[in-house]
Write a protein that holds these residues in place. Sequence first.
Motif, short mmCIF file in Angstrom:
data_model
loop_
_atom_site.label_atom_id
_atom_site.label_comp_id
_atom_site.label_asym_id
_atom_site.label_seq_id
_atom_site.Cartn_x
_atom_site.Cartn_y
_atom_site.Cartn_z
N THR A 191 -94.54 -63.36 -15.09
CA THR A 191 -95.48 -63.21 -13.99
C THR A 191 -95.16 -61.94 -13.21
OG1 THR A 191 -96.41 -64.34 -12.05
CG2 THR A 191 -94.06 -64.63 -12.43
N PRO A 192 -96.18 -61.16 -12.84
CA PRO A 192 -95.93 -59.85 -12.20
C PRO A 192 -95.04 -59.93 -10.97
CG PRO A 192 -98.22 -60.02 -12.85
CD PRO A 192 -97.61 -61.37 -13.09
N ARG A 193 -95.23 -60.94 -10.12
CA ARG A 193 -94.48 -60.99 -8.86
C ARG A 193 -93.01 -61.32 -9.09
NH1 ARG A 193 -95.28 -64.46 -3.48
NH2 ARG A 193 -96.55 -65.83 -4.76
N PHE A 194 -92.71 -62.05 -10.17
CA PHE A 194 -91.33 -62.44 -10.46
C PHE A 194 -90.97 -61.95 -11.86
CE2 PHE A 194 -93.12 -65.51 -7.47
CZ PHE A 194 -92.20 -65.40 -6.43
N ASN A 195 -91.14 -60.65 -12.07
CA ASN A 195 -90.97 -60.11 -13.42
C ASN A 195 -89.51 -59.98 -13.85
OD1 ASN A 195 -90.16 -57.91 -11.92
ND2 ASN A 195 -91.92 -56.62 -12.43
N GLN A 196 -88.59 -60.33 -12.97
CA GLN A 196 -87.17 -60.37 -13.38
C GLN A 196 -86.80 -61.70 -13.99
OE1 GLN A 196 -85.31 -57.49 -13.17
NE2 GLN A 196 -87.32 -56.71 -12.54
N THR A 197 -87.70 -62.67 -13.90
CA THR A 197 -87.42 -64.02 -14.41
C THR A 197 -88.00 -64.18 -15.81
OG1 THR A 197 -87.52 -64.92 -12.17
CG2 THR A 197 -87.72 -66.48 -13.98
N PRO A 198 -87.19 -64.62 -16.78
CA PRO A 198 -87.69 -64.75 -18.15
C PRO A 198 -88.59 -65.97 -18.32
CG PRO A 198 -85.44 -65.56 -18.01
CD PRO A 198 -85.76 -64.96 -16.66
N THR A 199 -89.39 -65.95 -19.38
CA THR A 199 -90.20 -67.12 -19.74
C THR A 199 -89.38 -68.04 -20.63
OG1 THR A 199 -91.09 -66.12 -21.75
CG2 THR A 199 -92.26 -65.67 -19.69
N LEU A 200 -89.84 -69.29 -20.75
CA LEU A 200 -89.18 -70.22 -21.67
C LEU A 200 -89.19 -69.66 -23.10
CD1 LEU A 200 -90.55 -73.69 -20.48
CD2 LEU A 200 -88.25 -72.79 -20.16
N LYS A 201 -90.31 -69.04 -23.46
CA LYS A 201 -90.43 -68.51 -24.82
C LYS A 201 -89.42 -67.40 -25.07
CE LYS A 201 -94.04 -68.19 -28.19
NZ LYS A 201 -95.46 -68.45 -28.43
N GLU A 202 -89.22 -66.53 -24.07
CA GLU A 202 -88.22 -65.46 -24.19
C GLU A 202 -86.83 -66.03 -24.40
OE1 GLU A 202 -88.40 -61.78 -21.58
OE2 GLU A 202 -89.76 -63.12 -20.53
N VAL A 216 -92.39 -73.07 -25.80
CA VAL A 216 -93.17 -73.85 -24.83
C VAL A 216 -93.92 -72.89 -23.92
CG1 VAL A 216 -93.08 -75.53 -22.94
CG2 VAL A 216 -91.49 -75.74 -24.87
N VAL A 217 -95.25 -73.04 -23.86
CA VAL A 217 -96.09 -72.26 -22.95
C VAL A 217 -97.01 -73.25 -22.24
CG1 VAL A 217 -97.91 -70.52 -22.73
CG2 VAL A 217 -96.04 -70.18 -24.37
N VAL A 218 -96.96 -73.26 -20.91
CA VAL A 218 -97.80 -74.15 -20.11
C VAL A 218 -98.46 -73.31 -19.02
CG1 VAL A 218 -97.91 -76.21 -18.67
CG2 VAL A 218 -96.23 -76.09 -20.52
N GLU A 219 -99.79 -73.21 -19.08
CA GLU A 219 -100.52 -72.44 -18.07
C GLU A 219 -101.59 -73.29 -17.37
OE1 GLU A 219 -100.38 -67.89 -19.72
OE2 GLU A 219 -101.45 -69.34 -20.94
N ALA A 220 -101.98 -74.42 -17.99
CA ALA A 220 -102.92 -75.38 -17.39
C ALA A 220 -104.10 -74.73 -16.70
CB ALA A 220 -102.16 -76.29 -16.42
N PRO A 221 -104.93 -74.00 -17.43
CA PRO A 221 -106.05 -73.30 -16.78
C PRO A 221 -107.06 -74.25 -16.15
CG PRO A 221 -106.26 -73.22 -19.17
CD PRO A 221 -104.90 -73.77 -18.88
N ASN A 222 -107.63 -73.79 -15.05
CA ASN A 222 -108.67 -74.54 -14.35
C ASN A 222 -110.04 -74.07 -14.81
OD1 ASN A 222 -106.92 -76.02 -12.55
ND2 ASN A 222 -106.54 -74.09 -11.51
N GLY A 223 -111.03 -74.93 -14.61
CA GLY A 223 -112.39 -74.57 -14.96
C GLY A 223 -113.38 -75.15 -13.97
#
Length: 334
Positions: A237-248, A253-260
Amino acid sequence: MKPAFPLDHQRRRLLAGAACAGVAGLLAPLSARAASYPSRPITFICPWPVGGTADQSMRALCQVASSKLGLSIVVENRAGASGMIGTAALAQAQPDGYTIGQIPISVTRFSQLGMLQLDPRNDLTYLARTSGQTFGIAVLASSPFKSLQDVVAYAKANPGRVTYGHAGVGGATHVGMEQFAMAAGVQFNPIAYKGGSAALQDLLGGQVDLLADSSSWAPHVESGKLRLLATWGAERTPRFNQTPTLKELGYDVVVEAPNGVGAPRGLPADVESKLRDAFRAAVESDTFKQVASRIDAPVMYLDGPDYKAYVAEVYQQETALIDSLKLKALLQKG
């Protein structure tokens, strides 16, 4: 005197004329409706509490969409049951375009768990997929867990000892964390709350070891009270770009739960077209993009038909996930 045309030819002309008049009579109300819609304010059902990140993003969308439609869109919050109370109310409304609302992607899970009595693949009209959410795992700044690797190492040595707070059994934060636990080969002790804010308060109070939530943790990470160990998106995420993702970190595991945004099934095609155009413009607007950036909600636009196809794909994925995580048994235990 003989008729100018044979009788059967005259009959065909009369029938053809009647048919054209009938079609014109049917089309006239449709074109009049298309021209007049909307003629009164539209109600937008938000299935989350006032002030939350989803509520903020939906209000920004409605502000722009209302200007495109030329009439106000009134946001009505109907929170509860992980968003399913508002979704059920939306599905039961009249399909006239005057009641629309947010559709959380979790409808694909809760409908299969029996918490929502509808089939999301067929029982709703989809207008647009709008934006996702930034989920993450946070700990107190004073926590001995300096990284996610520390958490995994301790959890492997002490099965069931590490507690985490989440926003409800079967919701995105609970399911995402259990997916991570399976990928890491560890067992956590999940603590369910009625919402992410309550779980956050208990993390701040030292009642749980970890918090799994969307970006409620963001201001506390920025202030130094919390440490963010990992986020769950496909990219940092741009604001916390020092933090790795689970995938990295090696966990698939990728969870984004998009709204519609959607409406009840049976929405007239001309009304659906106007609403899809309005919300397409809303998602593309600077107003919405600024709010989405502020609450760490990546824009993930899809037009209505594409969003419907996406929902069908997620529905199939959830069928397998419910079985692997034994979610039905977990819900029965409360």
